[in-house]
Structure formats: C-alpha cells, structure tokens
Design a protein around this motif. Structure first.
Motif, mmCIF file in Angstrom:
data_model
loop_
_atom_site.group_PDB
_atom_site.id
_atom_site.type_symbol
_atom_site.label_atom_id
_atom_site.label_comp_id
_atom_site.label_asym_id
_atom_site.label_seq_id
_atom_site.Cartn_x
_atom_site.Cartn_y
_atom_site.Cartn_z
ATOM 1 N N VAL A 11 -64.982 12.137 -20.236
ATOM 2 C CA VAL A 11 -65.559 13.371 -20.773
ATOM 3 C C VAL A 11 -65.374 13.431 -22.281
ATOM 4 N N ALA A 12 -64.170 13.088 -22.747
ATOM 5 C CA ALA A 12 -63.888 13.126 -24.180
ATOM 6 C C ALA A 12 -64.774 12.137 -24.937
ATOM 7 N N PHE A 13 -64.969 10.966 -24.362
ATOM 8 C CA PHE A 13 -65.809 9.955 -25.013
ATOM 9 C C PHE A 13 -67.255 10.436 -25.092
ATOM 10 N N ALA A 14 -67.782 10.937 -23.975
ATOM 11 C CA ALA A 14 -69.173 11.405 -23.948
ATOM 12 C C ALA A 14 -69.365 12.574 -24.907
ATOM 13 N N ALA A 15 -68.411 13.508 -24.912
ATOM 14 C CA ALA A 15 -68.513 14.660 -25.810
ATOM 15 C C ALA A 15 -68.472 14.219 -27.267
ATOM 16 N N THR A 16 -67.642 13.222 -27.570
ATOM 17 C CA THR A 16 -67.560 12.710 -28.945
ATOM 18 C C THR A 16 -68.872 12.069 -29.370
ATOM 19 N N VAL A 17 -69.464 11.291 -28.483
ATOM 20 C CA VAL A 17 -70.738 10.639 -28.807
ATOM 21 C C VAL A 17 -71.834 11.680 -29.021
ATOM 22 N N ALA A 64 -79.743 9.641 -23.034
ATOM 23 C CA ALA A 64 -79.255 8.293 -22.754
ATOM 24 C C ALA A 64 -77.749 8.304 -22.493
ATOM 25 N N VAL A 65 -77.021 9.134 -23.239
ATOM 26 C CA VAL A 65 -75.568 9.253 -23.029
ATOM 27 C C VAL A 65 -75.286 9.814 -21.639
ATOM 28 N N PHE A 66 -75.976 10.901 -21.282
ATOM 29 C CA PHE A 66 -75.765 11.509 -19.966
ATOM 30 C C PHE A 66 -76.119 10.529 -18.849
ATOM 31 N N ALA A 241 -68.859 14.173 -17.069
ATOM 32 C CA ALA A 241 -67.983 13.374 -16.217
ATOM 33 C C ALA A 241 -68.746 12.559 -15.181
ATOM 34 N N GLY A 242 -70.076 12.748 -15.113
ATOM 35 C CA GLY A 242 -70.870 11.998 -14.152
ATOM 36 C C GLY A 242 -70.754 12.515 -12.738
ATOM 37 N N ARG A 243 -70.480 13.829 -12.592
ATOM 38 C CA ARG A 243 -70.287 14.395 -11.258
ATOM 39 C C ARG A 243 -71.523 15.130 -10.727
ATOM 40 N N VAL A 244 -72.652 15.019 -11.418
ATOM 41 C CA VAL A 244 -73.886 15.658 -10.942
ATOM 42 C C VAL A 244 -74.628 14.632 -10.084
ATOM 43 N N GLU A 245 -74.495 14.775 -8.776
ATOM 44 C CA GLU A 245 -75.003 13.748 -7.872
ATOM 45 C C GLU A 245 -76.523 13.722 -7.792
ATOM 46 N N GLN A 246 -77.139 14.881 -7.749
ATOM 47 C CA GLN A 246 -78.589 14.937 -7.544
ATOM 48 C C GLN A 246 -79.186 16.102 -8.325
#
Length: 296
Positions: A11-17, A64-66, A241-246
C-alpha cells in the motif's frame, strides 16, 4: 504478521507512486495553466487541450499502478456505443471512493474528459485543488434548506452558479459527472432515508436539472453508469492493496427527454414533479440492474 507487513509495504509503495505521479503531472499542468490566464480565447482553447492531455496521462499512469497492484476481474458492458467527440451528462450510483478511479479508467478514451461538480472547499486540497481549477472543474456552494430559510436571497444561487460553471463547456466536447445520490452508499444512510430502493440511496434531482437547464441543448445524451463490487464496497486502501476482487460496470446511453431540457426546477412545481419522476424511473431501473448484476 508477515502477510500484514507485506500488505502495508504494498500500500505504501502504491501510494508513493501515485503521489509522485500526481506531483510530476501537476508541475507542468500548473505552468500551462498560468499561460492560460492570457485572455485570448483561441489560445485558451489550445492550452485546454494540453491540460486535458496531461490529466489523462495522469489517469492512465494511476490506472496502470492500480492494475499492477491487483488482479481485479473487470466486467464492463456498453462502452462501444459512446463517442469521444460528443458531450454527455454522466450519471452513476455512488458506492465508494474507489468509484472515481474506476470510472476514470473505464471511460477514458470513450467519452470526453470527465469533470465533476466539487464542493468549493476542495479547491484548497494540495496540488489537486489547483489542478481541478486549471481543468475547469466546476466548484459549487450548495445551500441547505435551513440556510435558505434564514436567508431567502440565496435562493436561485445554485442555479446561477451551475449555469456559469457550465457556460465554458458549450464550446468543447465535455462529460459532466453527477453522483445523483449525493453521497456514498452505506447501510446506515440507506436505513436512515427509508430508501425505497434495495441497492441505492434516494436520488437528488436538483443538480441534474440545473445542468440540463444550463447546457442541455449541447448534450448528446445521458451516459447511465451502474457500478457494483460483488465482494463488498471497497476502500482506497483495498484498491492499493489489491483486495478488489471484481468490478462490474454497466454503461447505457440514454436520450434526454426534450420536455426536460428547459424548465424552472425550483419554482415550477409541475416541471419539478416531471423531472423527479424521470430520475426516479432511472433509479428504479438501476436498482433492478444492480439486483441482476448481484445474481450474475
């Protein structure tokens, strides 16, 4: 514990990007916006194209990040009917803060750049507030019923502000976005409203009426978007965090009834009743669509 630590790092990495992407796109955007202050209309229109290109680049990088952070299953229907060179009013139910990046990713390239009506206070959000101003997002001051009762002179101000905000959109293709419920869906809000809908809060027709009054004659139609997260309404942290499944989106272009393009929503009770009936019909169909999407 290792799993939790990994998620936190992710999460921290994605938010930073995303943050760095915002800064890197805002800096040239602010420079272009400064030169847009020069009061020469053809020059301003040219720079508006540049500003939109920068904003869409920002959206594509974020998307692209998401996408890299998750393996979400996207199911999107109805995009093939849309055109980038036509102006639309986009109406959508509001499930989560995730709705905005989801809509941006799904609709980019299919319709003109999305503009949202924003609360006036949001102009002070670091970087984004100034960016929204540069991109001609309309900032609104909405008055409550109690405020109007205390100060009747404020009546009609919402309509005047909407008309001024939309006037600049009449010379370019634009998508004006409206979350008709006015707030994100929660079970508590649904219960407090005694909403007649299973999956939706009650719609607020006034904002839509003001937009159609201001620029209905240049809108090609309504883009009716129904959005759903079958695993539950996610947060922005869930997205990072990649927790959105669908993610499910149903997109339908609808005509705008000619009799609703002009009218005094505030003062004409008959027109207001017709307009509210149209919105309620849309919401009944959207509720049925959500029920179908939930069962699919």
């Amino acid at each position: 514990m290792l799993s939790s630590a990994f998620v936190a790092i992710r999460v921290a990495f994605a938010a930073t990007v995303v943050g760095l992407n915002t800064v890197l796109h805002c800096l040239p955007l602010f420079v272009v916006a400064f030169f847009k202050l020069i009061p020469i209309e053809p020059w301003r229109r040219l720079l508006s194209v540049v500003l939109i290109a920068l904003a869409e680049s920002w959206i594509r990088v974020n998307s692209a990040v998401f996408a890299a952070m998750s393996n979400s299953d996207w199911q999107v229907e109805g995009l093939g009917q849309l055109h980038r060179d036509r102006s639309y009013l986009v109406l959508c139910n509001h499930q989560s803060w995730v709705d905005i990046p989801v809509l941006q990713r799904a609709l980019i390239g299919h319709i003109p750049f999305l503009r949202f009506f924003l609360k006036k206070q949001l102009i002070w959000v670091p970087f984004l507030g100034l960016a929204w101003w540069a991109l001609d997002f309309p900032f609104m001051t909405r008055y409550s019923r109690s405020e109007l009762e205390k100060n009747p002179s404020l009546r009609g101000k919402d309509r005047e502000t909407t008309r001024r905000a939309c006037e600049k959109f009449r010379k370019q293709a634009v998508s004006v976005m409206n979350f008709v419920e006015g707030t994100r869906f929660t079970t508590a809000k649904h219960r407090a409203q005694s909403s007649p809908y299973v999956h939706l809060l009650k719609p607020k027709a006034g904002g839509v009426a003001f937009v159609l009054d201001a620029m209905g004659d240049v809108l090609h139609g309504v883009v009716d978007v129904t959005i759903m997260y079958p695993a539950g309404r996610p947060t922005l942290v869930d997205l990072l965090a990649g927790r959105v499944e669908q993610i499910k989106l149903h997109v339908q272009e609808r005509p705008i009834p000619a009799e609703l393009l002009r009218g005094d929503y505030e003062n004409d009770a008959e027109f207001r009743a017709r307009f509210q009936a149209w919105i309620q019909q849309l919401w009944q169909e959207k509720d049925a669509k959500l029920e179908c999407m939930a069962g699919a």
